[in-house]
Write a protein that holds these residues in place. Structure first.
Motif, PDB file in Angstrom:
ATOM      1  N   UNK A 221      65.747 -24.553 -16.123  1.00  0.00           N
ATOM      2  CA  UNK A 221      64.505 -24.110 -15.491  1.00  0.00           C
ATOM      3  C   UNK A 221      63.817 -23.165 -16.467  1.00  0.00           C
ATOM      4  N   UNK A 222      62.556 -23.415 -16.728  1.00  0.00           N
ATOM      5  CA  UNK A 222      61.830 -22.527 -17.641  1.00  0.00           C
ATOM      6  C   UNK A 222      61.906 -21.103 -17.114  1.00  0.00           C
ATOM      7  N   UNK A 223      62.176 -20.190 -18.015  1.00  0.00           N
ATOM      8  CA  UNK A 223      62.300 -18.806 -17.592  1.00  0.00           C
ATOM      9  C   UNK A 223      60.962 -18.290 -17.078  1.00  0.00           C
ATOM     10  N   UNK A 224      61.052 -17.417 -16.093  1.00  0.00           N
ATOM     11  CA  UNK A 224      59.829 -16.820 -15.560  1.00  0.00           C
ATOM     12  C   UNK A 224      59.110 -16.038 -16.659  1.00  0.00           C
ATOM     13  N   UNK A 225      59.897 -15.520 -17.624  1.00  0.00           N
ATOM     14  CA  UNK A 225      59.297 -14.729 -18.698  1.00  0.00           C
ATOM     15  C   UNK A 225      58.588 -15.596 -19.743  1.00  0.00           C
ATOM     16  N   UNK A 226      58.803 -16.907 -19.688  1.00  0.00           N
ATOM     17  CA  UNK A 226      58.192 -17.785 -20.688  1.00  0.00           C
ATOM     18  C   UNK A 226      56.758 -18.115 -20.315  1.00  0.00           C
ATOM     19  N   UNK A 227      55.943 -17.092 -20.221  1.00  0.00           N
ATOM     20  CA  UNK A 227      54.583 -17.250 -19.704  1.00  0.00           C
ATOM     21  C   UNK A 227      53.781 -18.345 -20.389  1.00  0.00           C
ATOM     22  N   UNK A 228      53.801 -18.314 -21.733  1.00  0.00           N
ATOM     23  CA  UNK A 228      52.978 -19.271 -22.461  1.00  0.00           C
ATOM     24  C   UNK A 228      53.446 -20.699 -22.204  1.00  0.00           C
ATOM     25  N   UNK A 229      54.765 -20.864 -22.044  1.00  0.00           N
ATOM     26  CA  UNK A 229      55.305 -22.201 -21.801  1.00  0.00           C
ATOM     27  C   UNK A 229      54.993 -22.683 -20.386  1.00  0.00           C
ATOM     28  N   UNK A 230      55.093 -21.745 -19.455  1.00  0.00           N
ATOM     29  CA  UNK A 230      54.793 -22.109 -18.065  1.00  0.00           C
ATOM     30  C   UNK A 230      53.370 -22.626 -17.944  1.00  0.00           C
ATOM     31  N   UNK A 231      52.489 -22.030 -18.754  1.00  0.00           N
ATOM     32  CA  UNK A 231      51.092 -22.456 -18.700  1.00  0.00           C
ATOM     33  C   UNK A 231      50.935 -23.900 -19.163  1.00  0.00           C
ATOM     34  N   UNK A 232      51.844 -24.351 -20.030  1.00  0.00           N
ATOM     35  CA  UNK A 232      51.752 -25.708 -20.553  1.00  0.00           C
ATOM     36  C   UNK A 232      52.416 -26.736 -19.643  1.00  0.00           C
ATOM     37  N   UNK A 233      53.392 -26.290 -18.863  1.00  0.00           N
ATOM     38  CA  UNK A 233      54.196 -27.237 -18.085  1.00  0.00           C
ATOM     39  C   UNK A 233      53.725 -27.263 -16.635  1.00  0.00           C
ATOM     40  N   UNK A 234      53.781 -28.433 -16.020  1.00  0.00           N
ATOM     41  CA  UNK A 234      53.337 -28.539 -14.619  1.00  0.00           C
ATOM     42  C   UNK A 234      54.283 -27.850 -13.640  1.00  0.00           C
TER      43      UNK A 234
END
Lengths: 197, 522
Positions: A31-44
């Protein structure tokens, strides 16, 4: 939406056939880490999965952790390190020597740690990695990581690199090629005004 | 485009379509001469170029097998890739950053100025700056070099801003955005630079000069050029009198072909050019073509290079805008008091994330490395371009066992740094770091040389046949209808990026060839 070589979001449910399961190939998921802000923005969504073609899950996880030891970026998500495992897995699928080298290398790590290297304490893990530096196994993983870990949109987002300028809005002439504000601007003689048509 | 028969011996065959070959082919066509241009690579275009470092590397770079030897660090860090040059129409003019500097007067006569040095095969050019000046002027006009011909300089990007602030603080006087073959305003049908970055990956707007979309199409327009792509020259043939008669090459299907020629001009860059002459050995020329001096392949020079990167507390985003955005020329002078002869240029250089990890410290791993990369967005960088010393033992040879995809011996590139090169590099690292520390750097990184982009000197020009391979026109001393038309002909490397001088020599050589042909001397 992000095109990404590992499956993220709704596509992340492992879709292995019975045959693949019987072959013993593994799946890495997370699960993408909550701290991975930039990545979360890219992933649905936050779930990601990587279906391995050649390695079992333990080998995959060990290679991921080894890559983390070689190129430690503490806040860089496992999903990005998984890209290195994906490329190693693909190469091992076509090159028997690579498969032998990598599975043998992981077995060597396990043996040296007197059990499962993945479960060894962090400092013991690191010491074993250090003792392997320069070996063909280590260099295979390091060499793959230097291209796979840093040459993808997720890594670009993490390190703040903007990547393909042509596709992302064209030249920086009108979007910040000289926007640095913490130093004075050079005089016009050294750095003339841009031609803006 | 023209089509010539393979037995048409009235054509001039030019091998290589880069700065030397592409320019020469066009200049010859403009004078009414029929040209067959052989290019080993494919034809790309600004549309097909990609803003992707590894992707572009696969598209443009010369990746045929090569080996390395010697004590230079490139042999350790990039053992199979001694040079970062291109196999594509336009050659390395697709990849170059655009810096266009004239050689300095004293750099044409280093034997006289620097004096003898142990291990150095010193020689003065058989040419002076004065003789070349009118041709430099024409080359600058052709390339549209900024700060010449009334063309304004380019605007400086963030990387330049850091560089300029540091350089002026340490007392450098000559720091600006350089003389660049990149349009600062629209010119000759090409637009102004949009500051994309990715100059190394082929300019997607065509603002940077490349023979791909200037010289080659201009030559095609004359109706006298036949460009044959994916054609790899294998050997040059000659007759009993010792004149060259044509070129044998492999086409895209690896089929051997033979093109007859009135004259042959070799411009395959400084590794392939001597390799081709060595591959063309015969009973008459057992040491390779044009090699009575024994100098073919020797005196390989690649500039004393290195980079300095530095990290700051705040963002730089060095990748935004031109890859090479500015220059300090103060250190380019010859001032032996610094502990070495010759000089060096400092030029800003930016690479993207995929390449900084490959180049910052090849082979490195662990926290010290990753902490530098964590600061990538806060990083500024420069490149050192200095004069390296010509040494006979630095040379291109044919490998005794390794073969390429055509079964031809691969070239081995041997290079040892001369103590003068080492002293110069150390000085330049120190000065580069001083620039960034003066601008407020937290940490500086001395980065070892990349694979060579400036490959020079392996078929050098000399006043007498015993000292070199070609005369002052690039014409082989031994064979009047064989010419060397690339950086191989440089007698010595000087401190400047070589492309402008390669183009200058090609313009001049075209005039000479045309005269020799009309006088029936060749």
């Amino acid at each position: 939406m992000l095109t990404h070589p590992i499956r993220v979001g709704g596509d992340a449910t492992p879709g292995l056939s019975r045959r693949e399961l019987l072959q013993g190939a593994g799946v890495l998921f997370g699960t993408l880490w909550v701290s991975s802000g930039a990545l979360l923005a890219l992933a649905p969504s936050r779930a990601w999965a990587l279906e391995l073609k050649t390695f079992d899950a333990n080998t995959g996880k060990s290679l991921l952790m080894l890559t983390r030891n070689i190129y430690p970026h503490d806040k860089l998500d496992d999903a990005v390190y998984a890209l290195v495992v994906k490329d190693l897995d693909a190469e091992a699928g076509t090159t028997e020597a690579t498969k032998t080298l990598l599975t043998g290398g992981v077995a060597g790590l396990d043996k040296a740690s007197g059990g499962n290297w993945l479960e060894a304490p962090r400092d013991k893990q690191a010491a074993l990695v250090k003792s392997m530096a320069g070996t063909p196994f280590f260099e295979k993983v390091r060499g793959k990581a230097i291209t796979s870990l840093y040459n993808n949109e997720l890594a670009f987002a993490y390190f703040g690199y903007e990547g393909n300028a042509w596709r992302k809005g064209g030249g920086y002439l009108t979007r910040g090629f000289n926007d640095l504000k913490w130093l004075p601007n050079p005089p016009e003689k050294a750095s003339p005004k841009p031609f803006l048509g | 485009m023209a089509t010539y028969q393979s037995n048409d011996d009235s054509v001039v065959v030019v091998i290589g379509s880069g700065a030397g070959g592409g320019t020469l082919a066009n200049e010859l066509c403009q004078k009414g001469i029929k040209v067959v241009l052989l290019e080993a690579g494919k034809r790309e275009s600004p549309e097909s170029f990609v803003n992707d470092e590894w992707g572009s590397f696969g598209q443009l770079a010369w990746l045929d097998k090569r080996t390395t030897s010697g004590s230079w660090q490139v042999a350790r860090d990039f053992s199979g890739l001694p040079a970062w040059i291109c196999k594509t129409v336009g050659g390395s003019t697709t990849h170059w950053a655009g810096a266009s500097l004239r050689l300095q007067e004293h750099e044409f006569r280093i034997r006289s100025v620097y004096g003898p040095m142990k291990g150095v095969n010193m020689l003065d050019w058989p040419l002076t700056l004065k003789e070349l000046e009118p041709y430099y002027t024409r080359a600058e006009d052709k390339l549209g070099v900024t700060r010449t011909n009334g063309i304004p300089g380019l605007p400086g990007n963030n990387n330049f801003k850091v560089f300029y602030n540091g350089a002026t603080k340490v007392g450098y006087k000559d720091c600006h955005t350089g003389r660049m073959a990149i349009n600062s305003q629209p010119r000759h049908g090409r637009g102004a630079c949009q500051q994309l970055g990715f100059c190394f990956q082929g300019c997607k707007t065509g603002a940077k000069w490349s023979t791909l979309y200037t010289e080659v199409p201009a030559a095609e327009k004359t109706g006298r050029l036949e460009l044959r792509t994916e054609c790899h020259a294998a050997r040059i043939e000659h007759d009993d009198k010792g004149k060259v008669t044509g070129v044998v090459y492999f086409d895209k299907d690896k089929k051997e072909q033979r093109q007859k020629a009135r004259a042959v001009c070799v411009a395959g860059n400084s590794i392939e050019t001597p390799r081709l002459l060595l591959l063309s050995k015969s009973n008459k020329f057992p040491d390779g073509l044009a090699n009575s001096s024994g100098q073919v392949g020797r005196n390989y020079q690649r500039h004393t290079t290195g980079s300095v990167y530095a990290t700051f507390d705040q963002q730089v985003r060095m990748w935004r805008g031109t890859t090479m955005a500015g220059i300090v020329t103060d250190e380019a002078r010859n001032d032996p008091k610094r502990g070495f002869v010759g000089g060096y240029e400092l030029e800003t250089l930016a690479v993207g994330l995929p390449f900084i990890v490959a180049f910052l410290k090849p082979g490195a791993w662990g926290r010290e490395f990753t902490e530098a990369i964590d600061n990538y967005a806060n990083m500024a960088g420069l490149w050192i371009v200095g004069e390296d010393m010509p040494q006979e033992s630095n040379r291109i040879t044919l490998h005794t066992t390794e073969k390429d995809q055509f079964g031809l011996p691969v070239p081995n590139v041997h290079y040892d740094d001369h103590p003068n090169d080492v002293a110069m590099r150390a000085h330049a690292y120190k000065q580069g770091a001083a620039i960034y520390l003066a601008a407020g750097a937290k940490k500086t990184y001395a980065v070892p040389p990349y694979p060579s982009t400036h490959n020079l000197g392996t078929c050098r020009m000399s006043g007498t046949p015993k000292d070199g391979v070609v005369n002052k026109w690039g014409q082989a001393h031994d064979i009047p209808n064989l010419f060397i038309s690339d950086g191989s002909q440089f007698t010595t490397g000087a401190a400047e990026n070589p492309t402008l001088t390669i183009v200058t020599l090609a313009i001049r050589q075209a005039e000479y060839i045309a005269k020799q042909m009309s006088a029936n001397a060749i």
